[in-house]
Each structure stands twice: as C-alpha cells, then as structure tokens.
Design an enzyme around this catalytic site. Structure first.
Site, short mmCIF file in Angstrom:
data_model
loop_
_atom_site.label_atom_id
_atom_site.label_comp_id
_atom_site.label_asym_id
_atom_site.label_seq_id
_atom_site.Cartn_x
_atom_site.Cartn_y
_atom_site.Cartn_z
N ASP A 22 0.83 -1.20 0.00
CA ASP A 22 0.00 0.00 0.00
C ASP A 22 0.86 1.25 0.00
O ASP A 22 2.09 1.19 0.17
CB ASP A 22 -0.99 0.00 1.17
N ASN A 59 -8.72 -0.10 14.14
CA ASN A 59 -10.15 -0.24 13.81
C ASN A 59 -10.45 -1.55 13.07
O ASN A 59 -11.52 -1.72 12.52
CB ASN A 59 -10.61 0.95 12.96
N HIS A 97 -8.70 -2.68 10.41
CA HIS A 97 -8.34 -2.70 8.98
C HIS A 97 -7.14 -3.61 8.72
O HIS A 97 -6.34 -3.88 9.61
CB HIS A 97 -8.10 -1.28 8.43
N GLU A 100 -10.47 -0.52 4.95
CA GLU A 100 -11.05 0.03 6.18
C GLU A 100 -12.46 -0.53 6.40
O GLU A 100 -13.13 -0.93 5.44
CB GLU A 100 -11.15 1.56 6.05
#
Ligand SMILES: O=C(O)[C@H](O)[C@@H](O)[C@H](O)[C@H](O)COP(=O)(O)O
Length: 230
Positions: free
Chosen positions: A63, A132, A134, A139
C-alpha cells in the site's frame, strides 16, 4: 487461523521471520507482499540476519499513502527501501510498487492489479492490524473491495501516522484489495502495537463482518496470527 501468543515484540519478530525463511528456502523466487508500519519492522530486521536466502525473492508493495510523494521519508516506499529492499539487496526488477507520483493513478491501479492477477496467488502476504480492524488500507465499511484500489482512510488511520496527522489533506491511500490478500498462499498476520485490544477481541469472536475487515481472514486456510498481546 493459527494463533501464537508470544512474550514480546522480539519473539513475535523472530517467529514471523522464521516462517518466511522456511518458505523462501522452499521457493526462492516467491512473491512477498510487504506491509509497512511498526508491526513488521522487527521482522524485517530478523530477515536481514538470513540475507543470503532472499537472493531471488520478489516483493510487491502492499500500500501507499495518497498524499505524500514517494521520496518523502514517511512514504511506504521510503520505509520499504530502508527496512527491506536495500538491506536485502532486492533490485528494481524484483520489486513492484505503486507510484503515488503518477499523473494517472487509475493506470497505476490497473498496472498493479494486472500484475497481481498475472502472478496470483501471491506466496506470502504480511499484514498488520489497524486499531479499527483494517488490513492494508481496507477500512471498515459497508462494502469491501476485491482489487487494488484507491482507499478512503479512517480517521484512526490518519491519526496513527505522524506524516499524515500534520495536516495534509485529502486523506486517502492505495492498497491491495481483499481478493489479493485472501488469494495469497500464506498470510502472516502481526498483531502488536498499542490500542489494538478491541480489534483483536472482535477478530477472536470469529464473526465475519465488513466492520472488521481482518475478520475475513477466518475464511483463509493458512493464516499465522502472531501476537504479543497476552
Ligand atoms: O502500514 C501498512 O502497510 C498497512 O497498510 C496497515 O494496515 C498497518 O499494517 C496497520 O495500520 C498497523 O500499523 P502498525 O504496524 O504501524 O501498527
């Protein structure tokens, strides 16, 4: 998913690196999908101790941030060059990387996705866990995306990164999608660092939900989750 709870970050890094060394000895030219961030830094340091086994390994960058150039010290590119590619002497012809400086990002997305499809399944995918839930920049959302894509970042992801929290906007990234991750032959999932208790707990319920993209790893048959959470 196999879960290894280890005493500390050093043990996590050494165990993860040992799995990679084992795989690369069996298949020297394997395709390795590389995460950045705090979770894999120690593992990359451990891999450097066995540098000689990586003379044919191919790497793809998982990424990249959308708002900082490649050359920026906080880009994923700079991180991988420093921690993985330069120390292991991985040349440009064994490395595939999304270029955030590209004038036509859509073409870059297509180029990377075509490479992933042509070389699928990737052999090893390294993942860290976002606070969270991810994985890469996939996400929590109503829908997840299969292919390499432009990703809107959650606020907690932006806060997590010092470069991004210095006011750079808009906040987005590019990352490998859920299909590329789930098609990988082996996934090494590192759960370490502060503030991930809730996300880990949610994963351990085995309830698969787009609210927690990491929960989809239960659908894969070869995931090594290594954590130093007790
Ligand atoms: O940085 C990346 O390559 C990943 O996209 C990202 O998913 C990361 O693995 C997690 O956000 C955990 O980050 P830390 O490892 O820094 O805790």
């Amino acid at each position: 998913m196999r879960i290894s709870r280890v005493a500390n970050y050093q043990e996590l890094s050494a165990l993860a690196a040992s799995y990679i060394v084992e795989e690369v000895k069996a298949k020297p030219d394997l395709l390795f999908c590389a995460a950045t961030g705090g979770s894999p830094t120690g593992m990359y340091a451990e891999m450097r101790k066995e540098k000689e086994v990586f003379h044919q390994m191919r790497v793809i960058k998982m990424d990249e941030w959308g708002i900082i150039p490649s050359e920026h010290p906080d880009s994923c590119e700079s991180y991988l060059q420093k921690h993985l590619l330069e120390p292991l002497d991985i040349p440009a012809n064994r490395y595939v990387s999304f270029d955030p400086n590209s004038a036509v990002p859509e073409k870059e997305i297509q180029r990377i996705e075509s490479y992933i499809q042509a070389n699928s399944p990737m052999d090893i995918c390294i993942l860290g866990l976002g606070k969270n839930g991810h994985i890469a920049f996939n996400e929590p959302a109503e829908f997840l995306q299969p292919g390499f894509h432009k990703a809107t970042l959650a606020e907690s992801t932006i806060q997590h990164d010092p470069a991004l929290s210095q006011g750079a906007e808009p906040a987005f990234g590019w990352c490998v999608g859920m299909q590329g991750i789930l098609q990988s032959k082996k996934i090494i999932f590192l759960v370490t660092g502060k503030g991930k208790e809730a996300a880990l707990e949610q994963i351990l319920t085995k309830q698969i939900s787009t609210d927690c993209p990491a929960s989809f790893l239960w659908l894969h048959s070869n995931v090594e989750l290594i954590t130093d959470y007790q």
